[in-house]
Design a protein around this motif. Structure first.
Motif, mmCIF file in Angstrom:
data_model
loop_
_atom_site.group_PDB
_atom_site.id
_atom_site.type_symbol
_atom_site.label_atom_id
_atom_site.label_comp_id
_atom_site.label_asym_id
_atom_site.label_seq_id
_atom_site.Cartn_x
_atom_site.Cartn_y
_atom_site.Cartn_z
ATOM 1 N N THR A 37 0.844 -1.186 0.000
ATOM 2 C CA THR A 37 0.000 0.000 0.000
ATOM 3 C C THR A 37 0.879 1.236 0.000
ATOM 4 N N ILE A 38 0.220 2.362 -0.077
ATOM 5 C CA ILE A 38 0.906 3.641 -0.092
ATOM 6 C C ILE A 38 1.785 3.795 1.157
ATOM 7 N N VAL A 39 1.372 3.172 2.254
ATOM 8 C CA VAL A 39 2.106 3.331 3.503
ATOM 9 C C VAL A 39 3.510 2.725 3.410
ATOM 10 N N ASP A 40 3.662 1.679 2.576
ATOM 11 C CA ASP A 40 5.001 1.113 2.397
ATOM 12 C C ASP A 40 5.956 2.160 1.846
ATOM 13 N N THR A 41 5.455 3.006 0.954
ATOM 14 C CA THR A 41 6.292 4.087 0.429
ATOM 15 C C THR A 41 6.532 5.138 1.506
ATOM 16 N N TRP A 42 5.470 5.443 2.256
ATOM 17 C CA TRP A 42 5.598 6.480 3.289
ATOM 18 C C TRP A 42 6.630 6.084 4.349
ATOM 19 N N LYS A 43 6.698 4.778 4.595
ATOM 20 C CA LYS A 43 7.616 4.327 5.634
ATOM 21 C C LYS A 43 9.061 4.672 5.291
ATOM 22 N N THR A 44 9.367 4.808 4.001
ATOM 23 C CA THR A 44 10.742 5.139 3.622
ATOM 24 C C THR A 44 10.996 6.644 3.737
ATOM 25 N N ASN A 45 9.933 7.417 3.958
ATOM 26 C CA ASN A 45 10.088 8.864 4.060
ATOM 27 C C ASN A 45 10.484 9.228 5.487
ATOM 28 N N PRO A 46 11.534 10.076 5.648
ATOM 29 C CA PRO A 46 11.960 10.459 7.005
ATOM 30 C C PRO A 46 10.832 11.089 7.824
ATOM 31 N N LEU A 47 9.836 11.693 7.141
ATOM 32 C CA LEU A 47 8.740 12.324 7.868
ATOM 33 C C LEU A 47 7.913 11.306 8.659
ATOM 34 N N TRP A 48 7.859 10.086 8.131
ATOM 35 C CA TRP A 48 7.059 9.037 8.762
ATOM 36 C C TRP A 48 7.471 8.849 10.214
ATOM 37 N N SER A 49 8.792 8.915 10.452
ATOM 38 C CA SER A 49 9.286 8.663 11.810
ATOM 39 C C SER A 49 9.038 9.855 12.732
ATOM 40 N N LEU A 50 8.567 10.978 12.173
ATOM 41 C CA LEU A 50 8.270 12.135 13.018
ATOM 42 C C LEU A 50 6.884 12.054 13.624
ATOM 43 N N MET A 51 6.040 11.133 13.116
ATOM 44 C CA MET A 51 4.687 11.023 13.633
ATOM 45 C C MET A 51 4.729 10.423 15.038
ATOM 46 N N SER A 52 3.866 10.944 15.905
ATOM 47 C CA SER A 52 3.880 10.516 17.304
ATOM 48 C C SER A 52 3.739 8.994 17.431
ATOM 49 N N ALA A 53 2.833 8.405 16.661
ATOM 50 C CA ALA A 53 2.584 6.968 16.770
ATOM 51 C C ALA A 53 3.812 6.145 16.407
ATOM 52 N N THR A 54 4.575 6.581 15.405
ATOM 53 C CA THR A 54 5.758 5.810 15.019
ATOM 54 C C THR A 54 6.914 6.087 15.974
ATOM 55 N N LYS A 55 6.974 7.322 16.477
ATOM 56 C CA LYS A 55 8.029 7.674 17.425
ATOM 57 C C LYS A 55 7.959 6.757 18.643
ATOM 58 N N SER A 56 6.716 6.594 19.166
ATOM 59 C CA SER A 56 6.569 5.802 20.374
ATOM 60 C C SER A 56 6.218 4.358 20.051
ATOM 61 N N ASP A 57 6.387 3.978 18.764
ATOM 62 C CA ASP A 57 6.174 2.598 18.350
ATOM 63 C C ASP A 57 4.740 2.132 18.623
ATOM 64 N N ARG A 58 3.769 2.976 18.328
ATOM 65 C CA ARG A 58 2.380 2.588 18.496
ATOM 66 C C ARG A 58 1.639 2.620 17.166
ATOM 67 N N PHE A 59 2.292 2.063 16.155
ATOM 68 C CA PHE A 59 1.657 1.921 14.851
ATOM 69 C C PHE A 59 1.359 0.441 14.646
ATOM 70 N N TYR A 60 0.080 0.112 14.381
ATOM 71 C CA TYR A 60 -0.310 -1.297 14.310
ATOM 72 C C TYR A 60 -1.088 -1.585 13.035
ATOM 73 N N GLU A 61 -1.017 -2.839 12.603
ATOM 74 C CA GLU A 61 -1.853 -3.247 11.485
ATOM 75 C C GLU A 61 -3.113 -3.909 12.025
ATOM 76 N N ALA A 62 -4.253 -3.617 11.395
ATOM 77 C CA ALA A 62 -5.530 -4.144 11.867
ATOM 78 C C ALA A 62 -6.257 -4.789 10.695
ATOM 79 N N ASP A 63 -7.200 -5.675 10.990
ATOM 80 C CA ASP A 63 -7.946 -6.354 9.937
ATOM 81 C C ASP A 63 -9.063 -5.431 9.424
ATOM 82 N N PRO A 64 -8.979 -5.000 8.166
ATOM 83 C CA PRO A 64 -10.005 -4.074 7.685
ATOM 84 C C PRO A 64 -11.408 -4.686 7.681
ATOM 85 N N ARG A 65 -11.496 -6.028 7.629
ATOM 86 C CA ARG A 65 -12.828 -6.653 7.663
ATOM 87 C C ARG A 65 -13.499 -6.371 8.996
#
Lengths: 324, 295, 358
Positions: B242-270
């Motif tokens: 998904t688009i997020v795979d590309t975003w993860k390579t962007n340095p800005l991604w790591s500036l987000m609070s959720a990624t900084k504190s390692d609270r980014f999770y994958e969930a079942d869209p169903r």
């Protein structure tokens, strides 16, 4: 003579499709079943046949005819091979009216949708004629303005849908066109129009033949060119709006049926109109049968199959046609 | 005279007792049914959840031709059903052939075939598509009433609220939460008007897009995601990449609070987006508890 | 036959009036007009980099981000990693679609022709939809831009034969009709998949309108080579295209040969449209609108018209992108909606000009 043989062939094809349409689907019946259901059926079979399949078959046939006729009339005025009811902006205007209704007035009764579409279509037509009154003699001008209106309306539809994404599926369904869920109550919305406009179109055939000689020549032969063009366009618009109001924006029938008819019958209007209407009915009916019998119980919008059936055949004709 | 009156009153009581006619307000007005239905056909996923909660199995479900569209937690509670086709164009023929005595339909998708449905069986039209958590509970109560199970509904609702309250206590945090779905070309945050967002608010959580009250699904670029800056970010991904795979390579991604504190999770869209209902809501809450209390 | 007479009346309409109205343009005026365009592009580009953000971005941030980039600054990061690829995508796709439009109109001699008619845009769209909705799982392994580009290439190849470009006697009407049929076919399939996809529907729909909000550098690097190649081919065939506008017979009598021209323009249209669509989605109206505006300003000579349209297309999308952010701020509107909203009034303008010229 050619008209006779081609139309008999097409009628037989149509009859075959009618029998398929009545028997195929999620519940498969045989032709003899139809007879016994007529005599005494259970409630379910009775519903499937008389409240569901029969009106659906009739609606598909009528809408197909009406779209094809509309296409013939547009193409006889706007001399561009791309001309179809869609370029008049009627379809997009109807779509805008319906999407607007769905979004801004979600509580409105669904029975208003056909009327919203009809009003949308006619308003667009009025606007189109208003904007082109002075230059009706120029078909290319008409086509450009029609395209412009159409583009404007579909842009607004796109904007609305991007703001209210929840409506996308419903709107898409309507914009693709479908015969699903149509019943007897839709018949009065289209039948009276056809009963007036089909004879009207046949009456105009000779004049349209004269018009196709060129505007100057037609005028010198005593034809009221502008008058004829306006009347023809109004008829085309009415037919297109009515079809769209019943089945949604089914594209392609209005473009392809007249072209195929012309490939088969040549340039004269009377045979072209007759054959085009038969072809339109056949294309839409076949599309609807595919749409509901290809993977039951899943039902697809017939609009998808119109192009899937029409386009390959059309392309085949294009590649086989020798007189390029 | 008195005798006549007595007879009249008595007969009135008897008739209401035996006929047990029930009515609820639905999207088309008032829906009345004389007997408790037995064979139910439903045209949206969330109605299956509601029925499962009172132990009723639908005979037909518009499941888009694939029973796996419903999460196991729901489908395991009911008997196998017959598919009646797509939710957007359910097959009237199949519905008719199932001989139902109740059809539950959605106002958005099924309004155009309401007349046809009524010819097949009594049809109640209740909100499903685009509903919030509270809408869904209201629908559940109505479905319970129609099925003649008011007591079961009351008990289940009480149990559900207790459960949600317990779970809410276990999560309680000042974090700003956000659920979003992504595909290859875009990401959409589910605001408080969406089901996932309203469940979060039910749990007393703050939604990162709390101000957005109009649109349920908010189209989002990385720039706007950074601006919303959730502390806990759940993502439902449609597709392998998904688009997020590309975003993860962007340095800005790591500036987000959720990624900084390692609270980014994958969930079942169903679970988070497709299946709305009390069972789904409880599972979502459990998932949140688990994620928050992870060391 | 009706179709033939239609072609004649249509084939000449563009050429007639534009040669009439633009006969007297000198080299100096053309240079000035190019200069104005470059200034517009520069201003638009700068504005595009810093405007309408949830963060406050300044001109000096933009300058810093481009010249000496400090990756600890949030604002510079935003400009460098989000705004810059977006700007480049707008420019590349704009130039690509505009030139594809010029070639399409030149080749078919139909002023209503646009790259979308060739079905290439929706070929890419179909590939995208198949991959996004998971109907063909294999596709989701390949990067999405590559999938789109493959879809465009395959459609281009099929169209090439259907349109009869490989034949010695090719009729523009046949090409247009085949294109329309193909386009309708692809549009319906895509729509069907979108309706079926339900929960994915808005994701796919956003892309189908044309959307560059999430542009990334890898996508652009992939799209630039085919677009450059397409532009080079377009410039290379600009003289034969001029000859063709005089009519096929005249062209052949002047020593031009048709088949290589068709082959090369078909190739260029596919490369330009395919690459543009793969990064920006099937943005409408650019390919239709820009050639008309271009002809108004610099006349009918393809040698000038092609580079001019490329610039104009880039400008159009750069400014449209700013508008796309502004309309419903802070939520991005898909850029295709902006071009469509601009495109519709443009048609009215076009129609009114046409009649005034007569």
């Amino acid at each position: 003579m050619r008209l006779m043989s081609v139309s008999i062939f097409l009628l037989l094809m149509w009859a075959l499709l009618v029998s398929l349409s009545l028997t195929q689907g999620a519940v498969v019946l045989s032709l003899s079943d139809i007879w016994s259901v007529w005599q005494q059926g259970t409630l379910t079979e009775h519903f499937v046949l008389w409240n569901h399949r029969l009106p659906r078959m009739i609606i598909a046939t009528l809408v197909g005819m009406s779209l094809a006729l509309s296409g013939c009339m547009v193409q006889s005025v706007v001399r561009n091979p791309l001309a179809s009811p869609d370029i008049l902006g009627v379809t997009s205007a109807a779509a805008l009216a319906v999407v607007g209704l769905l979004i801004y007035w979600p509580d409105a009764n669904v029975h208003w949708i056909p009327f919203a579409a009809l009003i949308g279509g006619f308003s667009a037509a009025g606007l189109l004629l208003l904007l082109t009154t002075k230059r009706l003699a120029e078909p290319s001008h008409l086509a450009l303005i029609g395209l412009a209106l159409g583009a404007l309306f579909s842009a607004i539809v796109d904007y609305l849908l991007s703001k209210y994404p929840l409506e996308i599926n419903g709107a898409m369904l309507w914009m693709t066109g479908s015969v699903w869920g149509r019943n007897w109550s839709h018949l009065p919305l289209i039948l009276p129009w056809l009963m007036v406009l089909v004879p009207g179109a046949i009456y105009l055939c000779y004049r349209l033949d004269v018009l196709s000689l060129g505007q100057e020549k037609a005028a010198s032969l005593g034809l009221k060119v502008t008058h004829l063009q306006v009347v023809t366009l109004l008829m085309a618009i009415a037919l297109a709006s009515v079809s769209v109001s019943v089945c949604g924006a089914i594209a392609f029938v209005g473009l392809v049926a007249p072209h195929i008819a012309r490939f088969l019958m040549g340039g004269r209007h009377f045979p072209v109109i007759i054959i085009a209407m038969l072809l339109g009915a056949i294309i839409l009916l076949a599309a609807d049968i595919f749409a509901r019998a290809i993977a039951p119980p899943l039902e697809f919008p017939a609009g998808i199959f119109v192009a899937m059936i029409g386009a390959p055949y059309f392309i085949f004709l294009i590649t086989r046609y020798k007189h390029w | 005279m008195t005798q006549k009156l007595f007879l009249f009153v008595a007969s009135f009581f008897i008739s209401t007792l035996t006929l047990a006619s029930t009515s609820v307000n639905d999207e088309m007005g008032v829906f009345t049914i004389d007997s408790v239905p037995d064979r139910v056909v439903v045209l949206e996923f969330s109605f299956v959840d509601a029925l499962a909660n009172i132990g009723v199995s639908p005979v037909g479900v518009a499941d888009d031709g694939d029973a796996n569209n419903l999460i196991d937690a729901i489908s395991s509670k009911v008997n196998p059903w017959t598919s009646v086709g797509n939710r957007y164009q359910p097959s009237l023929e199949v519905i008719a052939s199932l001989k139902p005595d109740l059809i539950i339909a959605d106002p958005d998708r099924n309004a155009s075939i309401y007349e046809d449905l009524k010819r097949i069986a009594p049809t109640v039209v209740l909100k499903s598509r685009g509903e919030t958590y509270q809408d869904n509970l209201d629908t559940f109560v109505k479905i319970g009433t129609i099925m003649g199970q008011e007591t079961a509904v009351k008990a289940r609702l009480e149990e559900h609220h207790q459960r949600m309250d317990t779970l809410a206590e276990q999560i309680s945090s000042n974090f700003r939460f956000q659920f979003a779905v992504a595909n290859e070309r875009g990401l959409w945050m589910h605001g408080p008007k969406s089901y996932a967002g309203s469940v979060m608010e039910r749990l007393g959580l703050r939604v990162a897009t709390a101000e957005e009250r109009e649109t349920a699904y908010i189209a989002t670029t990385l720039e706007q995601l950074l601006n919303a800056n959730p502390d806990v970010f759940l993502l439902g991904e449609y597709g392998e990449t998904t688009i997020v795979d590309t975003w993860k390579t962007n340095p800005l991604w790591s500036l987000m609070s959720a990624t900084k504190s390692d609270r980014f999770y994958e969930a079942d869209p169903r679970l988070w987006s497709l299946n709305r209902g009390m069972i789904a809501a409880e599972l979502m809450a459990e998932e949140l508890v688990e994620l928050i209390n992870k060391p | 036959m009706t179709t033939h007479s239609a072609e004649r009346s249509y084939g000449t309409s563009v050429d007639d009036q534009s040669t009439r109205s633009n006969g007297s343009i000198t080299a100096a005026t053309i240079a000035t007009r190019f200069g104005i365009l470059l200034c517009l592009l520069f201003v638009g580009a700068v504005f595009n980099l810093v405007s309408f953000s949830s963060f406050s971005l300044s001109l000096s941030d933009a300058w810093q981000a481009l010249v000496h980039f400090d990756n600890n600054q949030l604002s510079q990061q935003v400009i460098r990693t989000l705004r810059l690829p977006r700007l480049l995508t707008a420019m590349t796709a704009g130039a690509g679609l505009a030139v594809a439009g010029v070639l399409m109109q030149g080749l078919t001699r139909n002023p209503l022709a646009s790259p979308s008619l060739f079905g290439i845009g929706y070929g890419a769209a179909l590939a995208f939809t198949l991959s996004a909705t998971g109907f063909i799982p294999l596709l989701s392994v390949i990067p999405v831009s590559v999938v789109c580009f493959l879809g465009a290439l395959i459609t281009g190849l099929i169209m090439f034969f259907l349109a009869g470009l490989h034949l010695s006697r090719m009729n523009p009407i046949r090409m247009v009709l085949a294109g329309v049929a193909m386009n309708f076919l692809l549009v319906s399939v895509v729509r069907g998949l979108v309706i079926f996809a339900d929960d994915h529907a808005f994701g796919v729909y956003y892309w189908l309108i044309g959307n560059i909000s999430n542009a990334t550098f890898p996508d652009i690097w992939m799209a630039i080579p085919p677009i450059l190649l397409g532009l080079v081919i377009a410039v290379f065939i600009s003289h034969p295209l001029n000859l063709l506008s005089l009519g096929e017979e005249r062209m052949q009598s002047l020593g031009g040969s048709l088949t290589p021209l068709r082959l090369l323009s078909g190739l260029a249209i596919t490369l330009l449209t395919g690459a543009s669509v793969s990064i920006a989605g099937p943005i409408g109206f650019v390919g239709l609108m820009v050639p008309h505006i271009g002809r108004r300003i610099v006349g009918h000579d393809h040698r000038i018209l092609i580079p001019f349209s490329a610039l104009l297309g880039a400008i159009l999308l750069v400014y449209s992108d700013i508008l796309a952010r502004a309309i419903n701020f802070p939520i991005d509107t898909p850029i295709g909606i902006v071009t469509a909203l601009l495109g519709a009034p443009f048609f009215f303008y076009l129609a009114s000009l046409k009649t005034r010229g007569r």
